[in-house]
Design an enzyme around this catalytic site. Structure first.
Site, PDB file in Angstrom:
ATOM      1  N   CYS A 110      49.749 -20.992  65.503  1.00  0.00           N
ATOM      2  CA  CYS A 110      50.327 -22.121  64.785  1.00  0.00           C
ATOM      3  C   CYS A 110      50.276 -21.909  63.274  1.00  0.00           C
ATOM      4  CB  CYS A 110      49.624 -23.410  65.220  1.00  0.00           C
ATOM      5  SG  CYS A 110      50.520 -24.917  64.849  1.00  0.00           S
ATOM      6  N   HIS A 111      49.538 -22.727  62.532  1.00  0.00           N
ATOM      7  CA  HIS A 111      49.424 -22.603  61.079  1.00  0.00           C
ATOM      8  C   HIS A 111      48.342 -21.613  60.647  1.00  0.00           C
ATOM      9  CE1 HIS A 111      51.756 -26.330  61.272  1.00  0.00           C
ATOM     10  NE2 HIS A 111      52.062 -26.147  59.999  1.00  0.00           N
TER      11      HIS A 111
END
Length: 181
Positions: A110-111
């Site tokens: 994800c991030h």
């Protein structure tokens, strides 16, 4: 199998997407490994379900107490605030870079690749992430692909990346495979 292998999970005190911590954690345990929660501060970390507070988890050690040499691999869970906070802590960035310097496998979802950008370890690699990070990753020298999971490298120097919680099944399998190698 991950028998006798210890995998670090690096998480900021707040902001981790809980499912991106708990599902890879379970996968490591089910494969016979020992997951350890590492943070920038002792005590507990606060998980989140997107923007809502979720569960708290006890920290096993801080980045100041440990190094890549203490582990067989690294998982970087996402959440927007988690990697954004980690990339501002020099000891956390050094901890992450240590895994690359030692040629140990790293998995980021994800991030989480924001922390990899800060550690300057994505240049020349192929990765994926939450779509909003693609420009940051390209600017840091990576090739970005919109895929469920991207495995870059082989053997101990493997980088596994995924986009989002929906990709966790593929992410977990690729991470366990890399950590087993």
């Amino acid at each position: 199998m991950l028998n006798d292998k210890t995998i670090a999970f690096l998480v900021a005190p707040e902001g981790v997407e809980q499912v991106e911590l708990t599902e890879p954690w379970k996968a490591v345990k089910q494969a016979g490994g020992t997951p350890k929660l590492i943070s920038t501060q002792p005590g507990q970390i606060q998980g989140f379900n997107h923007l809502d507070k979720a569960d708290r988890f006890p920290v096993d050690a801080t980045v100041d107490e440990m190094s890549a040499s203490d582990f067989d691999g690294l998982v970087l869970p996402g959440g927007v605030a988690n990697p954004d906070m980690l990339r501002t802590v020099p000891a956390a960035v050094r901890f992450v870079k240590g895994f690359f310097d030692a040629g140990k496998p790293v998995a980021a979802i994800c991030h989480a690749p924001w922390t990899l950008v800060e550690a300057d370890v994505v240049r020349g690699r192929t990765v994926t992430s939450w779509p909003s990070l693609q420009t940051d990753l390209r600017n840091a020298g990576a090739t970005w692909e919109d895929k469920e999971v991207v495995v870059c490298g082989s053997g101990p120097n493997t980088l596994i990346t995924s986009r989002k919680p929906d990709d966790l099944k593929a992410f977990n399998q690729a991470a366990v495979d890399a950590f087993s190698g």
